[in-house]
Each structure stands twice: as C-alpha cells, then as structure tokens.
Scaffold this active site. Sequence first.
Site, PDB file in Angstrom:
ATOM      1  N   CYS A  74       0.861  -1.180   0.000  1.00 44.93           N
ATOM      2  CA  CYS A  74       0.000   0.000   0.000  1.00 44.93           C
ATOM      3  C   CYS A  74       0.901   1.235   0.000  1.00 44.93           C
ATOM      4  O   CYS A  74       1.806   1.344   0.834  1.00 44.93           O
ATOM      5  CB  CYS A  74      -0.889   0.001   1.242  1.00 44.93           C
ATOM      6  SG  CYS A  74      -1.898   1.491   1.413  1.00 44.93           S
ATOM      7  N   CYS A  91       0.517   3.229   3.480  1.00 42.73           N
ATOM      8  CA  CYS A  91       0.991   2.748   4.788  1.00 42.73           C
ATOM      9  C   CYS A  91       2.071   1.672   4.724  1.00 42.73           C
ATOM     10  O   CYS A  91       2.628   1.301   5.750  1.00 42.73           O
ATOM     11  CB  CYS A  91      -0.187   2.239   5.610  1.00 42.73           C
ATOM     12  SG  CYS A  91      -0.864   0.659   5.049  1.00 42.73           S
ATOM     13  N   CYS A 148      -7.304  -1.089   1.629  1.00 46.07           N
ATOM     14  CA  CYS A 148      -6.246  -1.637   2.469  1.00 46.07           C
ATOM     15  C   CYS A 148      -6.811  -1.898   3.859  1.00 46.07           C
ATOM     16  O   CYS A 148      -7.434  -1.019   4.460  1.00 46.07           O
ATOM     17  CB  CYS A 148      -5.087  -0.638   2.540  1.00 46.07           C
ATOM     18  SG  CYS A 148      -3.781  -1.111   3.698  1.00 46.07           S
ATOM     19  N   CYS A 196      -4.994   0.647   6.608  1.00 46.11           N
ATOM     20  CA  CYS A 196      -5.261   2.091   6.688  1.00 46.11           C
ATOM     21  C   CYS A 196      -6.562   2.512   6.009  1.00 46.11           C
ATOM     22  O   CYS A 196      -6.899   3.690   6.015  1.00 46.11           O
ATOM     23  CB  CYS A 196      -4.090   2.889   6.123  1.00 46.11           C
ATOM     24  SG  CYS A 196      -3.871   2.730   4.335  1.00 46.11           S
ATOM     25  N   CYS A 244      -8.749  -5.130  -9.754  1.00 46.53           N
ATOM     26  CA  CYS A 244      -8.360  -4.052 -10.652  1.00 46.53           C
ATOM     27  C   CYS A 244      -7.892  -2.896  -9.764  1.00 46.53           C
ATOM     28  O   CYS A 244      -8.706  -2.210  -9.139  1.00 46.53           O
ATOM     29  CB  CYS A 244      -9.577  -3.669 -11.499  1.00 46.53           C
ATOM     30  SG  CYS A 244      -9.253  -2.408 -12.713  1.00 46.53           S
TER      31      CYS A 244
END
Length: 146
Positions: A59, A62, A108, A111, A133
Amino acid sequence: MTAADSASSSEAGPKLALTDDQWRERLTPQEFAVLRRAGTERPFTGEYTDTKTEGVYQCRACGAELFRSSEKFESHCGWPSFFDPADSDAVILRPDDSLGMRRVEVVCANCHSHLGHVFEGEGYPTPTDQRYCINSISLRLVPSAH
C-alpha cells in the site's frame, strides 16, 4: 464465497488512522485523490500496468503488503490486475454503489485507503476467476532480491 459475500458489514476501524491533513502531508495530491478520496487514475497511465518485475506490492499510503507479482496477470483493462491478495486479511471488500452500478471496492485493511475494485466471473484463466483491478498509484512495488 464471492467477493460481495466477503464484504465486511462489521468492519473495524483502520489500524493506521490519520486525519486528512496528516494524509495530505504524507501523500502527493494525486495519491491523496485516489487513496483517500476513492478516485481512479486514467487507464493505461499507471506505473505498474505492464510491469513484469517480481516482488511485493505494498500500500503506497501505509506500506502494508497487499499483492505479490505471482498473482498479477495481464487483463488488458488498463490497470494492474491480480487474481488474489497476498494475504486474505490484507484487504477489505465493501459494496460500492457509486456511478449507478454495483461494484465491490477494495481497500487496504491496515489504513482503509482505496485501492480499486474486484470483479468476478469475467472468464480470465486464473485460479480464482477474480480480477482485483488496482490503481498503480495506490501501490508501491518492492522488487524481490535475486
């Protein structure tokens, strides 16, 4: 279980919770627009759309591990596509009824930043028949050490 079935209705808060001002300090305006405001980058413009580099996709907000290159595949949709997250708890799936259609948003788990959407039943020759996607700008690729 389908992607829609696994959307969490009793979703806990993010492990990493920052204010909008704190996110703006950490992210570029383009990253903020996608990760924190559920925007979408234009198709075929993202950094990782055609990447074949082996590694882990984290991510961008984070640093949590989200996907691995071994689950990435060519969907020719204009965004990086994966058939499965690196860890079943790495992402949260939730209903998205925006744009007048039913979709499943991928965020995510650490976060709660917006990553993209997951689609299924499109007929891709993958083990899950799912296409995560994902916006390139939501990811950071950490290449494998060889």
